[in-house]
Design a protein around this motif. Structure first.
Motif, PDB file in Angstrom:
ATOM      1  N   GLN A 153     -16.981  12.668-132.200  1.00 29.81           N
ATOM      2  CA  GLN A 153     -17.852  13.647-131.467  1.00 29.81           C
ATOM      3  C   GLN A 153     -17.902  14.920-132.493  1.00 29.81           C
ATOM      4  OE1 GLN A 153     -20.141  13.102-129.074  1.00 29.81           O
ATOM      5  NE2 GLN A 153     -20.849  15.233-129.085  1.00 29.81           N
ATOM      6  N   ALA A 154     -16.479  15.384-132.602  1.00 27.91           N
ATOM      7  CA  ALA A 154     -16.361  16.629-133.211  1.00 27.91           C
ATOM      8  C   ALA A 154     -16.724  16.751-134.692  1.00 27.91           C
ATOM      9  CB  ALA A 154     -14.846  17.146-133.068  1.00 27.91           C
ATOM     10  N   SER A 155     -16.761  15.545-135.346  1.00 27.18           N
ATOM     11  CA  SER A 155     -17.075  15.361-136.585  1.00 27.18           C
ATOM     12  C   SER A 155     -18.305  14.958-137.010  1.00 27.18           C
ATOM     13  CB  SER A 155     -15.974  14.525-137.579  1.00 27.18           C
ATOM     14  OG  SER A 155     -16.289  13.169-136.998  1.00 27.18           O
ATOM     15  N   GLY A 156     -19.208  14.410-135.983  1.00 25.85           N
ATOM     16  CA  GLY A 156     -20.468  14.079-136.259  1.00 25.85           C
ATOM     17  C   GLY A 156     -20.666  12.723-136.959  1.00 25.85           C
ATOM     18  N   THR A 157     -19.747  11.933-136.781  1.00 26.32           N
ATOM     19  CA  THR A 157     -19.694  10.585-137.524  1.00 26.32           C
ATOM     20  C   THR A 157     -19.688   9.363-136.473  1.00 26.32           C
ATOM     21  OG1 THR A 157     -17.350  10.571-137.199  1.00 26.32           O
ATOM     22  CG2 THR A 157     -18.293  11.374-139.251  1.00 26.32           C
ATOM     23  N   LYS A 158     -20.530   9.603-135.351  1.00 25.63           N
ATOM     24  CA  LYS A 158     -20.585   8.592-134.508  1.00 25.63           C
ATOM     25  C   LYS A 158     -21.401   7.231-134.759  1.00 25.63           C
ATOM     26  CE  LYS A 158     -19.775  10.126-129.749  1.00 25.63           C
ATOM     27  NZ  LYS A 158     -20.118   9.631-128.477  1.00 25.63           N
ATOM     28  N   THR A 159     -22.270   7.642-135.641  1.00 26.29           N
ATOM     29  CA  THR A 159     -23.045   6.365-136.274  1.00 26.29           C
ATOM     30  C   THR A 159     -22.498   5.826-137.906  1.00 26.29           C
ATOM     31  OG1 THR A 159     -24.655   7.985-137.254  1.00 26.29           O
ATOM     32  CG2 THR A 159     -25.033   6.846-135.074  1.00 26.29           C
ATOM     33  N   ALA A 160     -22.153   6.994-138.437  1.00 27.97           N
ATOM     34  CA  ALA A 160     -21.699   6.798-139.840  1.00 27.97           C
ATOM     35  C   ALA A 160     -20.214   6.378-139.902  1.00 27.97           C
ATOM     36  CB  ALA A 160     -21.859   8.007-140.802  1.00 27.97           C
ATOM     37  N   ARG A 161     -19.552   5.751-140.654  1.00 25.25           N
ATOM     38  CA  ARG A 161     -18.050   5.454-140.793  1.00 25.25           C
ATOM     39  C   ARG A 161     -17.437   6.046-142.205  1.00 25.25           C
ATOM     40  NH1 ARG A 161     -13.946   3.525-137.633  1.00 25.25           N
ATOM     41  NH2 ARG A 161     -12.332   2.871-138.987  1.00 25.25           N
ATOM     42  N   PRO A 162     -16.931   7.289-142.083  1.00 25.40           N
ATOM     43  CA  PRO A 162     -16.370   7.757-143.438  1.00 25.40           C
ATOM     44  C   PRO A 162     -15.288   7.122-143.752  1.00 25.40           C
ATOM     45  CG  PRO A 162     -15.906   9.017-141.377  1.00 25.40           C
ATOM     46  CD  PRO A 162     -16.630   7.986-141.059  1.00 25.40           C
ATOM     47  N   VAL A 163     -14.920   7.075-145.037  1.00 21.77           N
ATOM     48  CA  VAL A 163     -13.847   6.442-145.612  1.00 21.77           C
ATOM     49  C   VAL A 163     -12.675   7.261-145.943  1.00 21.77           C
ATOM     50  CG1 VAL A 163     -13.041   5.135-147.882  1.00 21.77           C
ATOM     51  CG2 VAL A 163     -15.433   4.865-146.936  1.00 21.77           C
ATOM     52  N   TYR A 164     -13.013   8.515-146.519  1.00 18.78           N
ATOM     53  CA  TYR A 164     -11.938   9.557-146.814  1.00 18.78           C
ATOM     54  C   TYR A 164     -12.223  10.896-145.794  1.00 18.78           C
ATOM     55  CZ  TYR A 164     -11.137   6.714-150.629  1.00 18.78           C
ATOM     56  OH  TYR A 164     -10.677   5.717-151.605  1.00 18.78           O
ATOM     57  N   PRO A 165     -11.273  11.620-145.395  1.00 18.10           N
ATOM     58  CA  PRO A 165     -11.592  12.856-144.855  1.00 18.10           C
ATOM     59  C   PRO A 165     -12.280  13.853-145.531  1.00 18.10           C
ATOM     60  CG  PRO A 165      -9.075  12.211-144.756  1.00 18.10           C
ATOM     61  CD  PRO A 165      -9.782  11.379-145.804  1.00 18.10           C
TER      62      PRO A 165
END
Length: 777
Positions: free
Chosen positions: A311-323
């Motif tokens: 929620q905080a990072s805005g990645t609810k739909t995307a899946r990040p690999v690296y910070p």
């Protein structure tokens, strides 16, 4: 067909309440339902001769506050409704339990909180809504929202959000005692929630059976008394002694609001550690945390993250690999370097400021901590979603800035009005000794004309700070537009075509016609300048009626549901970029070249509209043009029934008077002009430079027909002087004069039978005001 009316009206009410519930929140929807329900009840009891629609504005003039209180009781927050004077009209159970029946203005526990509450209240009266945070009431702190409501916009709705410290910590403890704690216990994880003092607040069943011996402690139980540290940096339960198994441990501090000083403490049995990082139980452990948390391996890749982190990072739909995928391009290297250092170095933690890709304008704090003994997990990331908090801080900061600028402008205008009063007054006195044929007449007339132009500038300053003196009348917008359209044709020039359209059945509004004309002229001049770059265009001014059901359909959080008369000003100019649109009403903000704009035009428009009880909105598309819409509430004529009509303006030959006037003014130049002007009109004048001197004159027993006093003076101000004077002379007529707005001053004066004269004034205006005050004696 009359039997259909109640059913249709009930359906309309339920539909309107549902729309308002979705658009403006449950409280507004419930209030609408209560008031509309009362209207339907009144309709059911009547036997109309023809089909009629109930007028909700008639019902809301005398609302049933017991019904309002019942509606407010359906929300868990502490909510109260007060009058414009601060009288508590209704409150829900949550409010009464916390604050009893004290009014909201009296709740603050310290001067800072009291000042913040006052500012939120002022914001609500001025802009329709206000907010503030960190209000101390007793031992708790609240965020407060204040909204201006009511059919006449004369009520305030106060909402005190639940105190975060108690509720947030209680929720975290509840989660640990529930399903999430049980799942951790099944995975062999001993979990505890530790308070700011190091005492246990909550724990799961496995922690209780192994660390507490299966019994709930009767008093405070410090975590340090339950756990020992071994020589190799691991942990052992004290109750199991030297033969107990050593375990890995992670303590996660919580710095979110409501958790200051609290932390989660986890003990991992060695048998579980190797597989924990990839298990579903670890995900359960992360998801119970109220802050954003993620685990990263030694290669810098994400292993897992909880819902709060997404929620905080805005990645609810995307899946990040690296910070580094979460932040803007400029911050990627700093994040990658910090993660690498904490993954390979000693177990330590630190914060860095980063800008997330989803909101690059708002820096946030990213906490990076090294982990050991958790399998593949090498780095812990903590991220808090502070978007709402940052938005609230921006709103409070903007409101504080606007209030400070407004106070500064009001003070400058007040002092400037005193100077202009002296200049205009002396010009009038000199013109009495010169005729149009004299050589000095034109020079004196030019000085007076320029002084009046300067007075217009002070009115602009007071307008944007909403401290000007308005002379409201009941009028039709169509008449105002028709009156000013002749002037606009000359102002716009040959390249701009003016189109005026009028709607039907517009309700009357109550406003100052001169100020409304200034609003239209300012908007038209801005539109002309916007179309100049395109070689001209079309300016369309349209008036139309907006009914309450149409307002409800708009779903605006700012515009209350009521009947309005609207005026729109639309141009076909270059348009306003979205980055600029939110700043156009700020004072001194302008996109024009130096020397071609002061930045006061639109802020003056905004101030006049808001002081008149209306609302203004701007909509623009680059390259297509801009549209301003002004909503003014329909005036209820019956509310003014029985009022005495204003006295006719005295003629010039009627300005002569007799009697003694006590003149109280601290500015020598203004006092000198007023004294000479009154003397020329037949009055005997006794002057006093402050309130104390005026009371000495009163005590001498001199016969005084009228007291003319400044409002703001050093030492004893005007209202205080009048109160003391009326103790011995209760029927003494009073004429107040001031450079501040009458509407603002009357709230603080709180005196009956007083007249008001705004500065700057001419000699004739002073004589007229004095004559009128004596006539009303």
């Amino acid at each position: 067909m009359l039997w259909l009316v109640p059913g249709i009206a009930a359906a309309a009410v339920l539909t309107g309440a549902a729309l308002l519930w979705l658009a403006a929140g449950p409280i507004a929807g419930l209030l609408f339902l209560v008031v509309a329900g009362a209207a339907l009840a009144a309709l059911a009891l009547r036997r109309p001769s023809a089909v009629a629609v109930p007028d909700l504005s008639q019902v809301t003039s005398a609302p049933d506050f017991s019904l309002v209180g019942t509606a407010l009781g359906l929300t868990p927050d502490a909510v109260a409704l007060t009058s414009s004077e601060g009288v508590l009209l209704a409150a829900n159970a949550g409010y009464r339990e916390r604050f009893e029946n004290r009014p909201p203005q009296a709740l603050a526990a310290d001067p800072q909180s009291d000042e913040a509450l006052s500012m939120a209240r002022a914001m609500a009266w001025r802009d329709g809504g206000g907010c503030t945070t960190g209000i101390a009431v007793g031992k708790d702190r609240f965020a407060v929202e204040v909204e201006r409501v009511g059919a006449r916009n004369d009520l305030l709705l106060w909402r005190f959000l639940k105190p975060a410290p108690r509720d947030a910590a209680g929720l975290a403890a509840h989660r640990l005692r529930g399903e999430a704690g049980r799942r951790l216990a099944d995975a062999g994880v001993l979990a505890a929630f530790v308070g700011a003092e190091g005492d246990l607040v909550a724990w799961n069943s496995l922690f209780e059976s192994r660390a507490l011996g299966g019994a709930t402690p009767k008093g405070p139980s410090p975590l340090a008394d339950l756990v020992d540290t071994t020589e190799d940096g691991r942990y052992r339960l004290r109750c199991e002694g030297e033969l107990g198994r050593s375990m890995s441990a992670v303590q996660i501090p919580l710095e979110a609001p409501g958790f200051e000083g609290h932390s989660y403490f986890y003990l991992f049995d060695s048998a579980e550690t190797a597989s924990l990082s990839g298990s579903q139980h670890l995900q359960a452990m992360l998801d119970i945390l109220p802050i954003g948390l993620a685990l990263v391996d030694r290669d810098g890749r994400f292993l897992t993250m909880n819902d709060a982190f997404r929620q905080a990072s805005g990645t609810k739909t995307a899946r990040p690999v690296y910070p580094g995928d979460l932040v803007v391009k400029e911050d990627k290297a700093a994040v990658a370097d910090a993660v690498r250092r904490h993954a390979r170095g000693p177990a330590m933690s630190g914060d860095i400021a980063v800008r997330l890709a989803r909101s690059p304008k708002e820096p946030v704090a990213l906490t990076i901590a090294g982990l050991r003994g958790l399998g593949d997990a090498a780095v812990l990331l903590l991220l808090k979603d502070n978007s709402e908090e940052a938005k609230l801080k921006r709103q409070v900061a903007q409101a504080t800035k606007m209030q400070a600028v407004g106070q500064l402008a009001g003070g400058v205008a007040h002092d400037f009005n005193n100077i202009l009063t002296a200049i205009i007054g002396h010009c009038d006195l000199m013109l009495m000794r010169h005729t149009p044929g004299d050589s000095d007449f034109d020079d004196i007339q030019q000085i007076k004309s320029n002084s009046n132009r300067a007075a217009g500038l002070t009115r602009q300053l007071l307008a944007f700070s909403r401290q000007q003196t308005l002379r409201p009348q009941v009028l039709q917008l169509t008449d105002v537009v028709a009156e000013v359209s002749h002037l606009l044709k000359r102002l716009l020039g040959e390249t701009v075509q003016l189109v005026v359209k009028h709607g039907r059945n517009l309700g009357s509004v109550r406003a100052d016609p001169g100020q409304l004309e200034q609003v239209i002229v300012n908007l038209a001049v801005n539109a002309r300048d916007a179309m100049a770059g395109k070689g001209g265009g079309t300016l369309t001014i349209q008036t139309y009626a907006v009914h309450a059901d149409q307002v409800a359909e708009l779903g605006s959080d700012i515009l209350p549901v009521a009947h309005y008369s609207a005026i729109s000003v639309t141009d076909t100019g270059a348009g306003i970029p979205a980055s600029v649109l939110g700043k156009i009403f700020e004072p001194f903000f302008t996109t024009k070249e130096v020397g071609k704009g002061t930045g006061l035009g639109l802020s003056t428009v905004y101030g006049i509209v808001k002081q008149s009880g209306g609302f203004i909105f701007a909509d623009s598309k680059v390259g297509e043009g801009t549209r301003f819409v002004i909503y003014l509430p329909v005036h209820r004529v019956e509310a003014d029934a029985g009022k005495v009509p204003a006295a006719a303006k005295p003629k010039v030959h009627e300005l002569w008077g007799t009697g003694t006037v006590l003149l109280v003014e601290d500015e020598p130049m203004v006092r000198a002009v007023a004294e000479r002007a009154l003397t020329r009109h037949g009055y005997k004048v006794i002057s006093a430079s402050n309130g104390e001197e005026a009371l000495e004159v009163i005590e001498r027993g001199d016969e005084i027909a009228l007291m003319i006093s400044d409002v703001v003076m050093p030492g004893m101000d005007g209202p205080t002087t009048v109160r003391e004077a009326r103790k011995s002379r209760p029927d003494l007529p009073i004429l107040f004069m001031s450079g501040y707005a009458e509407e603002q001053l009357r709230k603080s004066i709180d005196l009956d039978n007083v007249a008001f004269l705004p500065k700057p004034f001419s000699v004739q205006e002073l004589a007229e005001a004095a004559r009128r005050a004596l006539a009303e004696k």
